[in-house]
Design an enzyme around this catalytic site. Structure first.
Site, PDB file in Angstrom:
ATOM      1  N   SER A   1      31.491  60.637  23.389  1.00 37.42           N
ATOM      2  CA  SER A   1      31.507  59.469  24.280  1.00 37.42           C
ATOM      3  C   SER A   1      30.902  58.236  23.621  1.00 37.42           C
ATOM      4  O   SER A   1      30.078  58.336  22.712  1.00 37.42           O
ATOM      5  CB  SER A   1      30.712  59.768  25.552  1.00 37.42           C
ATOM      6  OG  SER A   1      31.163  60.954  26.156  1.00 37.42           O
TER       7      SER A   1
HETATM    8  N1  SAH Z   1      29.214  65.702  25.323  1.00 37.50           N
HETATM    9  C1  SAH Z   1      30.083  65.662  24.156  1.00 37.50           C
HETATM   10  C2  SAH Z   1      31.415  65.039  24.429  1.00 37.50           C
HETATM   11  C3  SAH Z   1      32.262  65.982  25.148  1.00 37.50           C
HETATM   12  S1  SAH Z   1      33.998  65.714  25.149  1.00 37.50           S
HETATM   13  C4  SAH Z   1      29.399  64.969  22.990  1.00 37.50           C
HETATM   14  O1  SAH Z   1      28.282  64.500  23.131  1.00 37.50           O
HETATM   15  O2  SAH Z   1      29.999  64.941  21.914  1.00 37.50           O
HETATM   16  C5  SAH Z   1      34.373  66.903  26.392  1.00 37.50           C
HETATM   17  C6  SAH Z   1      34.269  68.335  25.961  1.00 37.50           C
HETATM   18  O3  SAH Z   1      34.456  69.147  27.110  1.00 37.50           O
HETATM   19  C7  SAH Z   1      35.330  68.757  24.958  1.00 37.50           C
HETATM   20  O4  SAH Z   1      34.727  69.235  23.809  1.00 37.50           O
HETATM   21  C8  SAH Z   1      36.100  69.846  25.703  1.00 37.50           C
HETATM   22  O5  SAH Z   1      36.553  70.885  24.853  1.00 37.50           O
HETATM   23  C9  SAH Z   1      35.077  70.343  26.694  1.00 37.50           C
HETATM   24  N2  SAH Z   1      35.596  71.056  27.863  1.00 37.50           N
HETATM   25  C10 SAH Z   1      36.738  70.851  28.573  1.00 37.50           C
HETATM   26  N3  SAH Z   1      36.851  71.725  29.570  1.00 37.50           N
HETATM   27  C11 SAH Z   1      35.751  72.543  29.511  1.00 37.50           C
HETATM   28  C12 SAH Z   1      35.285  73.665  30.272  1.00 37.50           C
HETATM   29  N4  SAH Z   1      35.980  74.161  31.314  1.00 37.50           N
HETATM   30  N5  SAH Z   1      34.098  74.229  29.916  1.00 37.50           N
HETATM   31  C13 SAH Z   1      33.379  73.755  28.865  1.00 37.50           C
HETATM   32  N6  SAH Z   1      33.783  72.716  28.102  1.00 37.50           N
HETATM   33  C14 SAH Z   1      34.944  72.103  28.425  1.00 37.50           C
END
Ligand code: SAH
Length: 233
Positions: A81
């Site tokens: 993000s």
């Molecule tokens: N917080 C992260 C950014 C996350 S992007 C950072 O600091 O870099 C969103 C993430 O959510 C992705 O990696 C995606 O694979 C994950 N995601 C999507 N659905 C999910 C689920 N059901 N459980 C866990 N992770 C999930």
């Protein structure tokens, strides 16, 4: 020869030092121009954003863009993000040093590192195995001992470690997952982007006297929350 090696080593150490200093300056600029100017006030949040080396969490070829004012791709169609959104969500959680926090969507591990600077323990769940393992490695390498990474579907939360003082969801479901509501402690706070693919709102949920209160905070755009088969929640 020995003299040459000594000089060579010294030059490398000096170069690394200059590099680290330049990165610290970039972080200070990021804090002033992207966060303070837009109203982030919490000292613990600003200090964590100053301290955590965001460039370690992005792919090496994008490292020079790590402190810019936008999200970056981290592989597998996922993103880290924008710094402002990380700070905004962290501030909204109003964290205390004794808090235990659950994060859904580990991604690069950057948000988890910011949380780990501020509170006692961070439990973070990532559904894409390669991303989760990579994040775990980065966090371990940087010395974070209070972050626990799990590969799995975060929709169901982490019941064995519940309840949590705070929950942060960094992928977007269309509705608040019931298990996450249930794993929020009394006086707990949850920040979560709720909505459809192109229209989402960051919602702050608080539990007081057993009741859940919801407040919309900011329009945002996150990747969707998906189950193991890739179906959107
Ligand atoms: N917080 C992260 C950014 C996350 S992007 C950072 O600091 O870099 C969103 C993430 O959510 C992705 O990696 C995606 O694979 C994950 N995601 C999507 N659905 C999910 C689920 N059901 N459980 C866990 N992770 C999930």
């Amino acid at each position: 020869m020995a003299m040459f090696l000594l000089t060579f080593n010294l030059l490398i150490i000096m170069a690394l030092h200059v590099y680290a200093q330049e990165r610290a300056q970039e972080r200070e600029r990021m804090v002033q121009q992207q966060l303070v100017s837009r109203g982030i006030r919490s000292k613990v949040v600003l200090d964590a954003m100053r301290k955590v080396e965001r460039h370690r969490f992005v792919p090496p070829e994008l490292s020079h863009e790590a402190y810019n004012d936008y999200p970056l791709p981290i592989g597998g169609g996922q993103t880290i993000s924008q710094p402002y959104i990380v700070a905004f969500m962290t501030e909204a959680l109003n964290l205390k040093p004794t808090d235990r926090v659950l994060e859904i969507g580990t991604g690069s591990g950057y948000q988890a590192a910011i949380l780990a600077e501020i509170c006692k323990e961070v439990y973070t769940i990532e559904i894409v195995e390669s991303l989760g393992r990579q994040a775990e490695q980065t966090l371990r390498h940087l010395g974070y001992r209070n972050v626990y990474v799990r590969i799995g579907d975060g929709y169901h939360g982490w019941p064995e470690a519940a309840p949590f003082d705070a929950i942060i969801v960094t992928c977007s479901p269309t509705n608040v997952p019931k298990p996450l509501e249930e794993q929020l402690a009394e006086n707990g706070r949850m920040i979560i982007p709720i909505g459809e693919d192109q229209v989402q709102e960051l919602v702050l949920i608080t539990r007081q006297g057993g009741k859940l209160k919801r407040q919309s905070r900011l329009p945002v755009l996150f990747v969707p929350m998906r189950d193991r088969k890739g179906k959107r929640y």
